[in-house]
Design a protein around this motif. Structure first.
Motif, PDB file in Angstrom:
ATOM      1  N   GLY A  67      50.533  46.368  51.636  1.00 52.23           N
ATOM      2  CA  GLY A  67      51.490  45.274  51.587  1.00 52.23           C
ATOM      3  C   GLY A  67      51.235  44.296  50.452  1.00 52.23           C
ATOM      4  O   GLY A  67      51.760  43.183  50.462  1.00 52.23           O
ATOM      5  N   GLN A  68      50.421  44.708  49.481  1.00 51.77           N
ATOM      6  CA  GLN A  68      50.115  43.856  48.337  1.00 51.77           C
ATOM      7  C   GLN A  68      50.949  44.290  47.126  1.00 51.77           C
ATOM      8  O   GLN A  68      51.556  45.350  47.126  1.00 51.77           O
ATOM      9  CB  GLN A  68      48.624  43.931  48.003  1.00 51.77           C
ATOM     10  CG  GLN A  68      47.728  43.459  49.127  1.00 51.77           C
ATOM     11  CD  GLN A  68      46.256  43.679  48.808  1.00 51.77           C
ATOM     12  OE1 GLN A  68      45.898  44.185  47.758  1.00 51.77           O
ATOM     13  NE2 GLN A  68      45.400  43.308  49.748  1.00 51.77           N
ATOM     14  N   ASP A  69      50.927  43.463  46.115  1.00 57.29           N
ATOM     15  CA  ASP A  69      51.685  43.733  44.896  1.00 57.29           C
ATOM     16  C   ASP A  69      50.945  44.762  44.040  1.00 57.29           C
ATOM     17  O   ASP A  69      49.839  44.491  43.566  1.00 57.29           O
ATOM     18  CB  ASP A  69      51.861  42.434  44.114  1.00 57.29           C
ATOM     19  CG  ASP A  69      52.669  42.600  42.846  1.00 57.29           C
ATOM     20  OD1 ASP A  69      53.184  43.711  42.582  1.00 57.29           O
ATOM     21  OD2 ASP A  69      52.787  41.603  42.107  1.00 57.29           O
ATOM     22  N   PRO A  70      51.533  45.951  43.824  1.00 53.30           N
ATOM     23  CA  PRO A  70      50.857  46.963  43.002  1.00 53.30           C
ATOM     24  C   PRO A  70      50.709  46.540  41.542  1.00 53.30           C
ATOM     25  O   PRO A  70      49.866  47.063  40.820  1.00 53.30           O
ATOM     26  CB  PRO A  70      51.749  48.196  43.128  1.00 53.30           C
ATOM     27  CG  PRO A  70      53.068  47.688  43.579  1.00 53.30           C
ATOM     28  CD  PRO A  70      52.812  46.422  44.328  1.00 53.30           C
ATOM     29  N   GLU A  71      51.507  45.568  41.108  1.00 53.84           N
ATOM     30  CA  GLU A  71      51.431  45.101  39.717  1.00 53.84           C
ATOM     31  C   GLU A  71      50.128  44.369  39.422  1.00 53.84           C
ATOM     32  O   GLU A  71      49.812  44.113  38.257  1.00 53.84           O
ATOM     33  CB  GLU A  71      52.630  44.210  39.387  1.00 53.84           C
ATOM     34  CG  GLU A  71      53.967  44.930  39.427  1.00 53.84           C
ATOM     35  CD  GLU A  71      54.046  46.103  38.459  1.00 53.84           C
ATOM     36  OE1 GLU A  71      53.587  45.983  37.309  1.00 53.84           O
ATOM     37  OE2 GLU A  71      54.571  47.147  38.872  1.00 53.84           O
ATOM     38  N   THR A  72      49.374  44.003  40.458  1.00 56.37           N
ATOM     39  CA  THR A  72      48.105  43.315  40.238  1.00 56.37           C
ATOM     40  C   THR A  72      46.962  44.302  39.960  1.00 56.37           C
ATOM     41  O   THR A  72      45.863  43.876  39.622  1.00 56.37           O
ATOM     42  CB  THR A  72      47.736  42.413  41.432  1.00 56.37           C
ATOM     43  OG1 THR A  72      47.601  43.215  42.607  1.00 56.37           O
ATOM     44  CG2 THR A  72      48.785  41.331  41.643  1.00 56.37           C
ATOM     45  N   ALA A  73      47.222  45.595  40.106  1.00 54.03           N
ATOM     46  CA  ALA A  73      46.203  46.612  39.797  1.00 54.03           C
ATOM     47  C   ALA A  73      45.943  46.601  38.292  1.00 54.03           C
ATOM     48  O   ALA A  73      46.856  46.403  37.493  1.00 54.03           O
ATOM     49  CB  ALA A  73      46.674  47.982  40.253  1.00 54.03           C
ATOM     50  N   ARG A  74      44.703  46.815  37.914  1.00 55.23           N
ATOM     51  CA  ARG A  74      44.316  46.785  36.504  1.00 55.23           C
ATOM     52  C   ARG A  74      43.470  48.009  36.150  1.00 55.23           C
ATOM     53  O   ARG A  74      42.754  48.538  36.994  1.00 55.23           O
ATOM     54  CB  ARG A  74      43.491  45.527  36.191  1.00 55.23           C
ATOM     55  CG  ARG A  74      44.258  44.233  36.391  1.00 55.23           C
ATOM     56  CD  ARG A  74      45.299  44.040  35.289  1.00 55.23           C
ATOM     57  NE  ARG A  74      46.111  42.867  35.508  1.00 55.23           N
ATOM     58  CZ  ARG A  74      47.383  42.896  35.896  1.00 55.23           C
ATOM     59  NH1 ARG A  74      47.987  44.023  36.126  1.00 55.23           N
ATOM     60  NH2 ARG A  74      48.061  41.793  36.060  1.00 55.23           N
ATOM     61  N   VAL A  75      43.554  48.402  34.891  1.00 47.77           N
ATOM     62  CA  VAL A  75      42.708  49.486  34.398  1.00 47.77           C
ATOM     63  C   VAL A  75      41.261  48.995  34.436  1.00 47.77           C
ATOM     64  O   VAL A  75      40.955  47.920  33.935  1.00 47.77           O
ATOM     65  CB  VAL A  75      43.100  49.888  32.957  1.00 47.77           C
ATOM     66  CG1 VAL A  75      42.136  50.916  32.404  1.00 47.77           C
ATOM     67  CG2 VAL A  75      44.527  50.413  32.918  1.00 47.77           C
ATOM     68  N   ARG A  76      40.414  49.792  35.074  1.00 47.14           N
ATOM     69  CA  ARG A  76      39.010  49.414  35.162  1.00 47.14           C
ATOM     70  C   ARG A  76      38.238  50.009  33.984  1.00 47.14           C
ATOM     71  O   ARG A  76      38.628  51.025  33.422  1.00 47.14           O
ATOM     72  CB  ARG A  76      38.425  49.891  36.477  1.00 47.14           C
ATOM     73  CG  ARG A  76      39.032  49.164  37.668  1.00 47.14           C
ATOM     74  CD  ARG A  76      38.274  49.466  38.909  1.00 47.14           C
ATOM     75  NE  ARG A  76      39.135  50.126  39.877  1.00 47.14           N
ATOM     76  CZ  ARG A  76      39.003  49.995  41.184  1.00 47.14           C
ATOM     77  NH1 ARG A  76      38.035  49.260  41.682  1.00 47.14           N
ATOM     78  NH2 ARG A  76      39.813  50.625  42.003  1.00 47.14           N
ATOM     79  N   PRO A  77      37.120  49.390  33.644  1.00 47.69           N
ATOM     80  CA  PRO A  77      36.338  49.866  32.505  1.00 47.69           C
ATOM     81  C   PRO A  77      35.750  51.261  32.739  1.00 47.69           C
ATOM     82  O   PRO A  77      35.567  51.695  33.878  1.00 47.69           O
ATOM     83  CB  PRO A  77      35.222  48.836  32.354  1.00 47.69           C
ATOM     84  CG  PRO A  77      35.345  47.877  33.468  1.00 47.69           C
ATOM     85  CD  PRO A  77      36.558  48.207  34.266  1.00 47.69           C
ATOM     86  N   GLU A  78      35.439  51.901  31.631  1.00 51.44           N
ATOM     87  CA  GLU A  78      34.867  53.247  31.659  1.00 51.44           C
ATOM     88  C   GLU A  78      33.664  53.328  32.598  1.00 51.44           C
ATOM     89  O   GLU A  78      33.546  54.253  33.396  1.00 51.44           O
ATOM     90  CB  GLU A  78      34.455  53.659  30.246  1.00 51.44           C
ATOM     91  CG  GLU A  78      33.685  54.933  30.162  1.00 51.44           C
ATOM     92  CD  GLU A  78      33.168  55.216  28.762  1.00 51.44           C
ATOM     93  OE1 GLU A  78      32.325  56.117  28.671  1.00 51.44           O
ATOM     94  OE2 GLU A  78      33.577  54.566  27.795  1.00 51.44           O
ATOM     95  N   GLY A  79      32.764  52.370  32.507  1.00 52.36           N
ATOM     96  CA  GLY A  79      31.562  52.400  33.329  1.00 52.36           C
ATOM     97  C   GLY A  79      31.834  52.402  34.819  1.00 52.36           C
ATOM     98  O   GLY A  79      31.081  52.971  35.595  1.00 52.36           O
ATOM     99  N   THR A  80      32.943  51.816  35.208  1.00 56.08           N
ATOM    100  CA  THR A  80      33.307  51.773  36.626  1.00 56.08           C
ATOM    101  C   THR A  80      33.882  53.119  37.061  1.00 56.08           C
ATOM    102  O   THR A  80      33.409  53.707  38.033  1.00 56.08           O
ATOM    103  CB  THR A  80      34.331  50.662  36.891  1.00 56.08           C
ATOM    104  OG1 THR A  80      33.763  49.405  36.522  1.00 56.08           O
ATOM    105  CG2 THR A  80      34.744  50.623  38.353  1.00 56.08           C
ATOM    106  N   VAL A  81      34.874  53.612  36.352  1.00 56.67           N
ATOM    107  CA  VAL A  81      35.534  54.842  36.795  1.00 56.67           C
ATOM    108  C   VAL A  81      34.668  56.077  36.561  1.00 56.67           C
ATOM    109  O   VAL A  81      34.780  57.057  37.290  1.00 56.67           O
ATOM    110  CB  VAL A  81      36.924  55.037  36.152  1.00 56.67           C
ATOM    111  CG1 VAL A  81      37.857  53.910  36.540  1.00 56.67           C
ATOM    112  CG2 VAL A  81      36.860  55.199  34.657  1.00 56.67           C
TER     113      VAL A  81
END
Length: 80
Positions: free
Chosen positions: A61-75
């Motif tokens: 139920g949250q806004d999907p537009e707030t998702a962000r590309v995470r840095p290489e080290g995270t993914v």
């Protein structure tokens, strides 16, 4: 970037990845091509992560537009 744009980006990266992988098994890759393949793999992981974030936010139920590309080290650090 909406879900369709992320999926389109994934499709383009997959095509490029497959092209590079075919070259690797055929004639081999030079250093620049190897580096590009590595970059494509990282970008694919980031795109898939972004898509999962968007879907999870939408389902919660949250806004999907707030998702962000995470840095290489995270993914790249995810355990599968």
């Amino acid at each position: 970037m909406d879900d369709k744009q992320v999926l389109d980006r994934i499709g383009g990266l997959v095509e490029e990845e497959h092209t590079l992988e075919r070259q690797a098994t055929g004639e081999g890759l030079d250093e620049q091509q190897k580096a590009r393949l590595h970059e494509v793999e990282i970008q694919l992981d980031q795109c898939w992560d972004l898509l999962r974030q968007r879907r999870a936010r939408r389902n919660a139920g949250q806004d999907p537009e707030t998702a962000r590309v995470r840095p290489e080290g995270t993914v790249e650090g995810y355990l599968q």
